[in-house]
Design a protein around this motif. Structure first.
Motif, mmCIF file in Angstrom:
data_model
loop_
_atom_site.group_PDB
_atom_site.id
_atom_site.type_symbol
_atom_site.label_atom_id
_atom_site.label_comp_id
_atom_site.label_asym_id
_atom_site.label_seq_id
_atom_site.Cartn_x
_atom_site.Cartn_y
_atom_site.Cartn_z
ATOM 1 N N MET A 60 0.819 -1.207 0.000
ATOM 2 C CA MET A 60 0.000 0.000 0.000
ATOM 3 C C MET A 60 0.851 1.253 0.000
ATOM 4 O O MET A 60 0.387 2.337 -0.352
ATOM 5 N N ASN A 61 2.112 1.134 0.407
ATOM 6 C CA ASN A 61 3.006 2.295 0.429
ATOM 7 C C ASN A 61 3.560 2.643 -0.948
ATOM 8 O O ASN A 61 4.233 3.666 -1.104
ATOM 9 N N ASP A 62 3.291 1.801 -1.940
ATOM 10 C CA ASP A 62 3.839 2.048 -3.280
ATOM 11 C C ASP A 62 3.417 3.398 -3.846
ATOM 12 O O ASP A 62 4.130 3.980 -4.667
ATOM 13 N N ILE A 63 2.245 3.861 -3.432
ATOM 14 C CA ILE A 63 1.710 5.096 -4.010
ATOM 15 C C ILE A 63 2.387 6.349 -3.461
ATOM 16 O O ILE A 63 2.146 7.457 -3.954
ATOM 17 N N ILE A 64 3.239 6.199 -2.461
ATOM 18 C CA ILE A 64 3.889 7.356 -1.838
ATOM 19 C C ILE A 64 5.139 7.723 -2.634
ATOM 20 O O ILE A 64 6.041 6.894 -2.819
ATOM 21 N N PRO A 65 5.225 8.960 -3.138
ATOM 22 C CA PRO A 65 6.406 9.373 -3.911
ATOM 23 C C PRO A 65 7.689 9.231 -3.096
ATOM 24 O O PRO A 65 7.736 9.601 -1.918
ATOM 25 N N GLY A 66 8.711 8.682 -3.711
ATOM 26 C CA GLY A 66 10.008 8.561 -3.052
ATOM 27 C C GLY A 66 10.141 7.364 -2.135
ATOM 28 O O GLY A 66 11.209 7.156 -1.543
ATOM 29 N N ALA A 67 9.079 6.553 -2.001
ATOM 30 C CA ALA A 67 9.157 5.384 -1.133
ATOM 31 C C ALA A 67 10.042 4.318 -1.774
ATOM 32 O O ALA A 67 9.997 4.095 -2.984
ATOM 33 N N ARG A 68 10.851 3.659 -0.956
ATOM 34 C CA ARG A 68 11.652 2.546 -1.460
ATOM 35 C C ARG A 68 11.903 1.545 -0.332
ATOM 36 O O ARG A 68 11.777 1.882 0.856
ATOM 37 N N VAL A 69 12.233 0.320 -0.732
ATOM 38 C CA VAL A 69 12.416 -0.740 0.257
ATOM 39 C C VAL A 69 13.757 -1.432 0.046
ATOM 40 O O VAL A 69 14.347 -1.388 -1.039
ATOM 41 N N GLU A 76 4.508 -16.988 1.212
ATOM 42 C CA GLU A 76 4.652 -18.393 0.800
ATOM 43 C C GLU A 76 5.752 -18.547 -0.250
ATOM 44 O O GLU A 76 5.572 -19.177 -1.288
ATOM 45 N N GLY A 77 6.890 -17.941 0.043
ATOM 46 C CA GLY A 77 8.057 -18.090 -0.825
ATOM 47 C C GLY A 77 8.151 -17.096 -1.962
ATOM 48 O O GLY A 77 9.178 -17.042 -2.659
ATOM 49 N N MET A 78 7.108 -16.299 -2.182
ATOM 50 C CA MET A 78 7.120 -15.304 -3.263
ATOM 51 C C MET A 78 7.539 -13.943 -2.703
ATOM 52 O O MET A 78 6.942 -13.455 -1.755
ATOM 53 N N ASP A 79 8.568 -13.362 -3.306
ATOM 54 C CA ASP A 79 8.997 -12.015 -2.911
ATOM 55 C C ASP A 79 7.968 -11.016 -3.440
ATOM 56 O O ASP A 79 7.865 -10.797 -4.651
ATOM 57 N N ILE A 80 7.190 -10.412 -2.552
ATOM 58 C CA ILE A 80 6.088 -9.555 -2.998
ATOM 59 C C ILE A 80 6.578 -8.277 -3.668
ATOM 60 O O ILE A 80 5.802 -7.586 -4.340
ATOM 61 N N TYR A 81 7.861 -7.947 -3.501
ATOM 62 C CA TYR A 81 8.425 -6.776 -4.175
ATOM 63 C C TYR A 81 9.187 -7.157 -5.443
ATOM 64 O O TYR A 81 9.883 -6.331 -6.027
ATOM 65 N N GLY A 82 9.018 -8.414 -5.876
ATOM 66 C CA GLY A 82 9.642 -8.847 -7.119
ATOM 67 C C GLY A 82 9.047 -8.127 -8.326
ATOM 68 O O GLY A 82 7.897 -7.673 -8.301
ATOM 69 N N LYS A 83 9.819 -8.050 -9.407
ATOM 70 C CA LYS A 83 9.408 -7.277 -10.589
ATOM 71 C C LYS A 83 8.173 -7.851 -11.267
ATOM 72 O O LYS A 83 7.407 -7.121 -11.894
ATOM 73 N N ASP A 84 7.976 -9.146 -11.181
ATOM 74 C CA ASP A 84 6.883 -9.790 -11.908
ATOM 75 C C ASP A 84 5.613 -9.948 -11.081
ATOM 76 O O ASP A 84 4.650 -10.569 -11.537
ATOM 77 N N VAL A 85 5.604 -9.404 -9.869
ATOM 78 C CA VAL A 85 4.450 -9.584 -8.986
ATOM 79 C C VAL A 85 3.264 -8.753 -9.469
ATOM 80 O O VAL A 85 3.407 -7.564 -9.788
ATOM 81 N N ASP A 86 2.103 -9.372 -9.540
ATOM 82 C CA ASP A 86 0.847 -8.695 -9.866
ATOM 83 C C ASP A 86 0.325 -8.063 -8.571
ATOM 84 O O ASP A 86 -0.169 -8.767 -7.686
ATOM 85 N N VAL A 87 0.453 -6.741 -8.456
ATOM 86 C CA VAL A 87 0.102 -6.067 -7.204
ATOM 87 C C VAL A 87 -1.396 -6.171 -6.910
ATOM 88 O O VAL A 87 -1.809 -6.285 -5.761
ATOM 89 N N VAL A 88 -2.217 -6.159 -7.957
ATOM 90 C CA VAL A 88 -3.668 -6.302 -7.760
ATOM 91 C C VAL A 88 -3.978 -7.653 -7.132
ATOM 92 O O VAL A 88 -4.762 -7.765 -6.185
#
Length: 258
Positions: A60-69, A76-88
């Protein structure tokens, strides 16, 4: 901080997870494991990072300008910040209920069906069944079943919050994130929400932010204490509240600061 000995029941893990608002570091290398079908409470003083951490679990923090992790959040083993993740899809699996109830200016039925329709569900019988199931799961069905076409804005504050919980449940998430879901409610409505949590954890994994120490002690199985962006202590709630390992935790729980 603490890792589970039995990893079979772990649904969500964070490893050295840090979060930045531009140059400001809000979370510092947080490592913990969230277990299935348990309630994990995040506690700590205002500004300690607990809501930032909660919102990081479904991006949910993705929408904040300048946010980074930095670091990882694994579902369950999936990196939720991976490039191929479907955020929806991630937000379907990890759903959020906010501090202030936010029903849409629509009917009770349309509020609960909203997420399903966004996903493309058009079958009326499926929508009817899922709305009823979700309202029952949110302990609201008996109060609204005869007025599903009425505006959700006509409900009481406590009912609106349970409606928002039903809306979150309708998409059948695995994890329910709750950011102080009872802070704006009166004691009776708060009690209903707390009783509801006990029922929901049979089918859902719940992570809840609360400022209320008594509430955390009442409803949660595990407690994570955050302070100044750090995870200070994490363990079973009874242990954290009755026999904390660190003096900082004891000082906060006993009201010496915060």
């Amino acid at each position: 901080m603490r890792k589970r000995e039995n990893m079979d029941n772990i649904l969500l893990t964070t490893r050295d997870f840090s979060f930045y608002y531009g140059p400001v570091q809000a979370l510092k290398a947080v490592t913990l494991d969230i277990e299935k079908f348990r309630i994990t409470a995040l506690i700590g003083p205002s500004g300690c990072g607990k809501s930032t951490f909660l919102r990081s679990l479904n991006r949910m923090n993705d929408i904040i300008p300048g946010a980074r992790v930095e670091g990882k959040v694994m579902l369950e083993g999936m990196d939720i910040y991976g490039k191929d993740v479907d955020v929806v899809d991630l937000r379907r699996r990890v759903s959020m209920v906010f501090q202030k109830s936010n029903p849409f200016p629509k009917s009770i039925f349309d509020n609960v069906a909203y997420g399903l329709r966004i996903q493309g569900e058009k079958n009326r019988s499926v929508l009817i069944q899922r709305v009823e199931e979700s309202l029952k799961d949110a302990a609201l069905w008996d109060e609204v079943k005869d007025r599903l076409d009425q505006s959700a804005m006509d409900l009481s504050g406590g009912q609106q919050q349970r409606l928002c919980i039903a809306r979150a449940l309708a998409v059948r998430p695995e994890i329910l994130l709750m950011d102080e879901p009872a802070s704006a409610l009166d004691p009776i409505a708060t009690q209903k929400v707390e009783e509801l949590l006990f029922q929901l954890k049979k089918d859902y994994t719940i992570v809840i932010v609360t400022h209320n120490m008594q509430q955390a002690a009442r409803v949660s199985d595990d407690t994570a204490f955050f302070y100044m962006g750090e995870l200070v202590e994490f363990g079973q709630t009874q242990q954290v509240f009755t026999d904390p390992k660190l003096k900082r935790t004891e000082d906060y729980i006993t009201g010496r600061f915060g």
